[in-house]
Design an enzyme around this catalytic site. Structure first.
Site, PDB file in Angstrom:
ATOM      1  N   TYR A   1       0.839  -1.207   0.000  1.00  0.00           N
ATOM      2  CA  TYR A   1       0.000   0.000   0.000  1.00  0.00           C
ATOM      3  C   TYR A   1       0.869   1.250   0.000  1.00  0.00           C
ATOM      4  CZ  TYR A   1      -3.750   3.165   1.600  1.00  0.00           C
ATOM      5  OH  TYR A   1      -4.666   4.185   1.729  1.00  0.00           O
ATOM      6  N   ASP A   2       1.807   1.318   0.973  1.00  0.00           N
ATOM      7  CA  ASP A   2       2.611   2.531   1.135  1.00  0.00           C
ATOM      8  C   ASP A   2       3.445   2.821  -0.112  1.00  0.00           C
ATOM      9  OD1 ASP A   2       1.630   1.926   3.619  1.00  0.00           O
ATOM     10  OD2 ASP A   2       3.525   2.117   4.684  1.00  0.00           O
TER      11      ASP A   2
HETATM   12  P1  NAD Z   1     -12.791   2.088   0.194  1.00  0.00           P
HETATM   13  O1  NAD Z   1     -12.152   0.752   0.225  1.00  0.00           O
HETATM   14  O2  NAD Z   1     -14.135   2.240   0.776  1.00  0.00           O
HETATM   15  O3  NAD Z   1     -12.839   2.651  -1.294  1.00  0.00           O
HETATM   16  C1  NAD Z   1     -11.979   2.242  -2.316  1.00  0.00           C
HETATM   17  C2  NAD Z   1     -12.830   1.876  -3.518  1.00  0.00           C
HETATM   18  O4  NAD Z   1     -11.962   1.487  -4.585  1.00  0.00           O
HETATM   19  C3  NAD Z   1     -13.757   0.689  -3.256  1.00  0.00           C
HETATM   20  O5  NAD Z   1     -15.049   1.009  -3.696  1.00  0.00           O
HETATM   21  C4  NAD Z   1     -13.132  -0.447  -4.073  1.00  0.00           C
HETATM   22  O6  NAD Z   1     -14.085  -1.400  -4.496  1.00  0.00           O
HETATM   23  C5  NAD Z   1     -12.495   0.333  -5.200  1.00  0.00           C
HETATM   24  N1  NAD Z   1     -11.384  -0.379  -5.845  1.00  0.00           N
HETATM   25  C6  NAD Z   1     -10.357  -1.037  -5.258  1.00  0.00           C
HETATM   26  N2  NAD Z   1      -9.538  -1.545  -6.191  1.00  0.00           N
HETATM   27  C7  NAD Z   1     -10.048  -1.171  -7.399  1.00  0.00           C
HETATM   28  C8  NAD Z   1      -9.659  -1.392  -8.748  1.00  0.00           C
HETATM   29  N3  NAD Z   1      -8.554  -2.094  -9.039  1.00  0.00           N
HETATM   30  N4  NAD Z   1     -10.430  -0.885  -9.736  1.00  0.00           N
HETATM   31  C9  NAD Z   1     -11.556  -0.173  -9.451  1.00  0.00           C
HETATM   32  N5  NAD Z   1     -11.974   0.060  -8.191  1.00  0.00           N
HETATM   33  C10 NAD Z   1     -11.224  -0.426  -7.184  1.00  0.00           C
HETATM   34  O7  NAD Z   1     -11.766   3.091   0.870  1.00  0.00           O
HETATM   35  P2  NAD Z   1     -11.876   4.647   1.199  1.00  0.00           P
HETATM   36  O8  NAD Z   1     -11.607   4.777   2.629  1.00  0.00           O
HETATM   37  O9  NAD Z   1     -13.081   5.246   0.608  1.00  0.00           O
HETATM   38  O10 NAD Z   1     -10.595   5.184   0.413  1.00  0.00           O
HETATM   39  C11 NAD Z   1     -10.685   5.899  -0.813  1.00  0.00           C
HETATM   40  C12 NAD Z   1      -9.290   6.366  -1.201  1.00  0.00           C
HETATM   41  O11 NAD Z   1      -8.768   7.229  -0.180  1.00  0.00           O
HETATM   42  C13 NAD Z   1      -8.287   5.217  -1.343  1.00  0.00           C
HETATM   43  O12 NAD Z   1      -7.451   5.490  -2.454  1.00  0.00           O
HETATM   44  C14 NAD Z   1      -7.504   5.267  -0.079  1.00  0.00           C
HETATM   45  O13 NAD Z   1      -6.202   4.781  -0.257  1.00  0.00           O
HETATM   46  C15 NAD Z   1      -7.518   6.751   0.252  1.00  0.00           C
HETATM   47  N6  NAD Z   1      -7.347   6.983   1.696  1.00  0.00           N
HETATM   48  C16 NAD Z   1      -8.344   6.711   2.587  1.00  0.00           C
HETATM   49  C17 NAD Z   1      -8.136   6.918   3.956  1.00  0.00           C
HETATM   50  C18 NAD Z   1      -9.191   6.654   4.988  1.00  0.00           C
HETATM   51  O14 NAD Z   1      -8.935   6.889   6.184  1.00  0.00           O
HETATM   52  N7  NAD Z   1     -10.368   6.212   4.651  1.00  0.00           N
HETATM   53  C19 NAD Z   1      -6.896   7.401   4.391  1.00  0.00           C
HETATM   54  C20 NAD Z   1      -5.897   7.643   3.449  1.00  0.00           C
HETATM   55  C21 NAD Z   1      -6.139   7.448   2.096  1.00  0.00           C
END
Ligand code: NAD
Ligand code: UDP
Ligand code: UDP
Length: 315
Positions: free
Chosen positions: A147-148
C-alpha cells in the site's frame, strides 16, 4: 466548481468515493463512477442510481479506460490493512497501473486529475506532526509496503506526468477519515469500536492504546478534496488533508463507549506489525492554499457514524 462538468470518480462506490459522488451531483455535475466492487458496494451509491446525471460502471482501474471526462478523482484502492493485505500484489497493481491508466486518460483528454494519496507515505514518522516536506520513514519490505510504496509510486507518476506532459495534477495526502458507509469488516479502528460497542462485545485495543491517530469526518474530507481540485494550477500539492486533533486509541474507545452508552470492556490485543505510533497532519498548507480546515468535532462525527451503524446492524 463552475458550470457542469463530466467528472470521473474511480473507487466511487467506496466509503469516501460515494460521499464525493453525492456532493458532485448536488453541485450539478455529471458523475461517472467506476468501481470493481472489491471493497465498495452498489449499496453505497444506491441512493444515486436514479439520478440521470449519475452513471455507475463496473471496471478495474488496472485495465485501460477510454471515456470522455473533464476531471478525474482517482480514489480506487483498498484502504484498510485487512483488505489491502489480502492480495498485496493486486494492491500495488491498483495503485501503480491504476495511476498510469488514469494519467494516460487525463493526458489524452487534457483533464485535471486528483490522486487520493495517504498519510501512509510518511510510514512510521520520525517528525511530528508531518509536514508535506517530510520524505517519510517507510519500510519497503513489510506487510504495509504494498500500500505505502504503491501510493508513493503513484505520487511519483503524478509528478512525472506533470513535468513531462504538463498535466494538471493534484495530490491529496489523506489522513484517517471516518463516517457513515465505512466498511463494517475492514478492521478500521472507528468501525471496529463502534460495532463492538453496539453489540456489547469487548473493545479490542491493539497494544497499549497510547498510539495516536487524528480522525477527520468524511464531509470535511470531501470538502477538502473539492477545494483542492478547484485550486489554482500551481497548487499541485502534495497537500495534507486530515484533522489535526490527535487522539489516543484508548481515548477513542472511551468516547465511543460514552456516546453509545455501551457496557463493553476494553481488552488488549497484540499490536500489528509496523503500526505507526503517532500520526497527526500538519495542515498549514491546506489552511493557507485552500482556506480549508475540518469543522466537524469528533463527538459529532462519531454520533453520526454510530447512528449509521445502529441502522445497518438492526436492518
Ligand atoms: P474504500 O475501500 O471504501 O474505497 C476504495 C474503492 O476502490 C472501493 O469502492 C473499491 O471497491 C475500489 N477499488 C479497489 N480496487 C479497485 C480497482 N482495481 N479498480 C476499481 N476500483 C477499485 O476506501 P476509502 O476509505 O473510501 O478510500 C478511498 C481512497 O482514499 C483510497 O485510495 C484510499 O487509499 C484513500 N485513503 C483513505 C483513507 C481513509 O482513512 N479512509 C486514508 C488515506 C487514504
Ligand atoms: N490509457 C487509458 N485511457 C486513455 C488513454 C490511455 O486507459 O484514454 C492508458 C493506456 O493503457 C496507456 C496508459 O494509459 O497504457 C498510459 O498512457 P500514456 O499515453 O501515458 O502512455 P502510452 O500509451 O504512450 O504507453
Ligand atoms: N486499532 C485497535 N483496535 C482495532 C483496530 C485498530 O487498537 O480494533 C488500532 C490500530 O492498531 C492502529 C489504530 O487503531 O494503531 C488505527 O488503525 P486503523 O486500521 O483504523 O488505521 P491505520 O493504522 O491505517 O491508521
Amino acid at each position: 466548481m463552475h458550470s457542469s462538468l463530466r467528472i470521473l470518480v474511480t473507487g466511487g462506490a467506496g466509503f469516501i468515493g460515494s460521499h464525493l459522488c453525492e456532493e458532485l451531483l448536488r453541485r450539478g455535475h455529471d458523475v461517472l463512477c467506476i468501481d470493481n466492487f472489491y471493497t465498495g458496494t452498489r449499496n453505497n451509491v444506491a441512493g444515486l442510481l436514479a439520478n440521470p446525471n449519475f452513471e455507475l460502471m463496473r471496471h478495474d482501474v488496472t485495465f485501460p479506460l477510454y471515456v470522455e471526462v473533464d476531471r478525474i478523482f482517482n480514489l480506487a484502492c483498498p484502504a484498510s490493512p485487512v483488505h489491502y493485505q489480502f492480495d498485496p500484489v493486486q494492491t500495488t497493481k491498483t495503485s501503480v497501473h491504476g495511476a498510469i491508466n488514469m494519467l494516460g486518460l487525463a493526458k489524452r483528454r487534457r483533464a485535471r486529475i486528483l490522486q487520493a494519496s495517504t498519510s501512509e507515505v510518511y510510514g512510521d514518522p520520525e517528525i511530528h506532526p508531518q509536514p508535506e516536506s517530510y520524505w517519510g520513514n517507510v519500510n519497503p519490505l513489510g506487510l504495509r509496503s504494498c500500500y505505502d510504496e504503491g501510493k508513493r509510486c503513484a505520487e511519483t507518476l503524478f509528478f512525472d506526468y506533470h513535468r513531462q506532459h504538463n498535466l494538471e495534477i493534484k495530490v491529496a495526502r489523506i489522513f484517517n477519515t471516518y463516517g457513515p458507509r465505512m466498511h463494517p469488516n475492514d478492521g478500521r479502528v472507528v468501525s471496529n469500536f463502534i460495532i463492538q460497542a453496539l453489540r456489547g462485545e469487548d473493545i479490542t485495543i491493539y497494544g497499549d492504546g497510547q498510539q495516536t491517530r487524528s480522525f477527520c469526518y468524511v464531509d470535511d474530507m470531501v470538502d477538502g478534496l473539492l477545494r483542492l481540485m478547484e485550486s489554482p494550477a500551481d497548487c499541485t500539492g502534495p497537500v495534507n488533508l486530515g484533522n489535526p486533533v490527535e487522539t489516543t486509541i484508548r481515548q477513542l474507545a472511551e468516547r465511543i463507549i460514552a456516546l453509545t452508552g455501551s457496557r463493553s470492556k476494553l481488552i488488549a490485543k497484540p499490536l500489528p506489525a509496523d503500526d505507526p505510533r503517532r500520526r497527526c497532519p500538519d495542515i498549514s498548507l491546506a489552511r493557507r492554499e485552500l482556506d480549508w480546515e475540518p469543522r466537524c468535532m469528533l463527538d459529532d462525527g462519531l454520533m453520526r457514524t454510530i447512528e449509521y451503524f445502529r441502522a445497518t446492524l438492526s436492518a
